[in-house]
Design a protein around this motif. Sequence first.
Motif, PDB file in Angstrom:
ATOM      1  N   ASP A 278       0.844  -1.180   0.000  1.00 13.92           N
ATOM      2  CA  ASP A 278       0.000   0.000   0.000  1.00 13.92           C
ATOM      3  C   ASP A 278       0.888   1.243   0.000  1.00 13.92           C
ATOM      4  OD1 ASP A 278       0.916   0.435   2.614  1.00 13.92           O
ATOM      5  OD2 ASP A 278      -0.777  -0.623   3.493  1.00 13.92           O
ATOM      6  N   ASP A 279       0.273   2.412   0.023  1.00 15.05           N
ATOM      7  CA  ASP A 279       1.039   3.657  -0.113  1.00 15.05           C
ATOM      8  C   ASP A 279       2.002   3.862   1.051  1.00 15.05           C
ATOM      9  OD1 ASP A 279      -0.293   4.152  -2.460  1.00 15.05           O
ATOM     10  OD2 ASP A 279      -1.817   5.449  -1.545  1.00 15.05           O
ATOM     11  N   THR A 280       1.561   3.569   2.277  1.00 10.35           N
ATOM     12  CA  THR A 280       2.431   3.761   3.439  1.00 10.35           C
ATOM     13  C   THR A 280       3.625   2.824   3.404  1.00 10.35           C
ATOM     14  OG1 THR A 280       0.522   4.434   4.773  1.00 10.35           O
ATOM     15  CG2 THR A 280       2.512   3.785   5.957  1.00 10.35           C
ATOM     16  N   GLU A 281       3.390   1.569   3.046  1.00  8.20           N
ATOM     17  CA  GLU A 281       4.494   0.606   2.979  1.00  8.20           C
ATOM     18  C   GLU A 281       5.487   0.975   1.886  1.00  8.20           C
ATOM     19  OE1 GLU A 281       1.988  -3.354   4.447  1.00  8.20           O
ATOM     20  OE2 GLU A 281       2.159  -2.845   2.315  1.00  8.20           O
ATOM     21  N   GLU A 282       4.977   1.468   0.765  1.00 12.79           N
ATOM     22  CA  GLU A 282       5.873   1.868  -0.319  1.00 12.79           C
ATOM     23  C   GLU A 282       6.679   3.094   0.069  1.00 12.79           C
ATOM     24  OE1 GLU A 282       5.553   2.763  -5.118  1.00 12.79           O
ATOM     25  OE2 GLU A 282       3.904   1.808  -4.048  1.00 12.79           O
TER      26      GLU A 282
END
Length: 543
Positions: free
Chosen positions: A201-205
């Motif tokens: 997801d965006d946070t992990e990326e």
Amino acid sequence: MAARRLALLAFAAGAHALAPTPSRRRPARAVAVRSSTNVDKYPAPRRSRSNNFVTSLGLERDKALQALSTLDRGEFRWEFLTPWLDRELTRVDKVIVCSAFIGVAIVGQKLLEPQTAISQHLSYIANFFSYTIGNQIGYRVIAILASLLEIFAYGVEDGGFGVREDAIPETYNVLFIVVNLYYVLRWTLNRIDTLGLALLDDTEEQLYERCFEPLGVKPYQYLKLLGNAEWVEPDERVALTIEGEPVRKLFVSIDGDFDVVSGGTRVASIPPFQIIGEVALLENLQSADGEFHQASRATVLADPGSSYICWPHETLYELKESDEEFARAMSLAIARTLSHKLGSARAATGKLLERQAADGDGAAKDLVAVRSVLSPADERLYTSCFLRRGFDDERAFAALMKASRAETAGDSEDASEQILLLESAKPPAMVVLTSGSAEGFVDGLKVQSFAPLQLVGAQPLLENLLMYETQALTARGYAVSAETVVIAPGSTFVSFYEDDVRRAAAAAPELLAALRALYVSETRRARAVPVLASQDAVEAKAL
């Protein structure tokens, strides 16, 4: 005449008496220089006899070492098969040598063992190349090919697949293929861009791009980390580490405020995407069975509404023991983190000593510097771009980075879509290139190029920001860009938009002072190296 001769003799005798007497000391003896490459010209000094294996054979150590070193010629090369050539082989030469070797080997093997299948002969040749190659993955790929050829020889050409006398070699070849395929799979997973499979997801990326990727962690190791991570969003203020107590987890700040407290005094603030507790993890990974947990040197507090991610030491120790690639990645990440924090600490200590010297000895002992810890990417941006331009406050820079936006130029061929700043127009932002390039134009004529870590459009934006309410600026309107800046497709840059910077400066007074220093520096730089004026550009174009 006789008197004249006597006078000359007397003068000669006096001169001889006054002349310096030559030294009667013996000349210094030349000391022999020891050499392991030319023991005849430079013999080794005598030393006591040692009862080692080399001397027991009646050999000299230096000559023996020299003889052994000549045997090591590095990794296998095609030149080994052509010792009569005193040059490096070209690609065509290597193809010829390889084809000739395979042809000669097959013919020779067929003459000696005509009853053996051709695929069996090819298997022998594949095994030869697998043993000569130094690359581990190359060895395993060729070993798989050799096993497949041997299975084909037993089962197809001989027509005896499953026959009792061939069952054992065929079974082992199948096992060899499975084992080698497993290592080929691991090698592939550790090197392909697994993050490109849209698994995050965006946070992990963002966590990977801003924290782990700059530290050298590869995508597959990062996915392993995520599979064992704990995500936390505290509702009240919690202590991640407590001064003097063992640290049992590795933390990474994601969002919110994190304060570092030592001796009851707040000494630093930690921005998002920073590793916390890496020293304790290093000690734990190096301890026996991962049982040692180092005491924390400071207390780290996470405010309500913040978020962070953590890993127990036991989990990371198990991953390190089971995966050498993961162990190397973590060692590299910890080393780079410590190196970065050590550099930041040195810079902060230097500034603190300067302030102590300026304030006098009486105030020095109560002086505490509260600083912000920068990420490696932000530290590089700060030292290579802003610090050289008079912006010398790390806390102010940390506040400025909170107002920044990381952007990437599109791949469109339309130049109008690649414009960052427009000539004679109010600049929306000042920009720092992080990769790629950009070009400046005045009246359509290229006047300069911009390389990474160059600040673009700072002077007019800062003028609008700092002197917006002054009568002089209001009378003549907004400050405008002196040139049009076009960025190359695919380039990356960090943008500081005027409204975002204004809000950050209102919340951090030290940022406003640092921006003033940056404006003064950029103004002096612009006066020293002016951009071509419109009339100059027209004349240059005519020439």
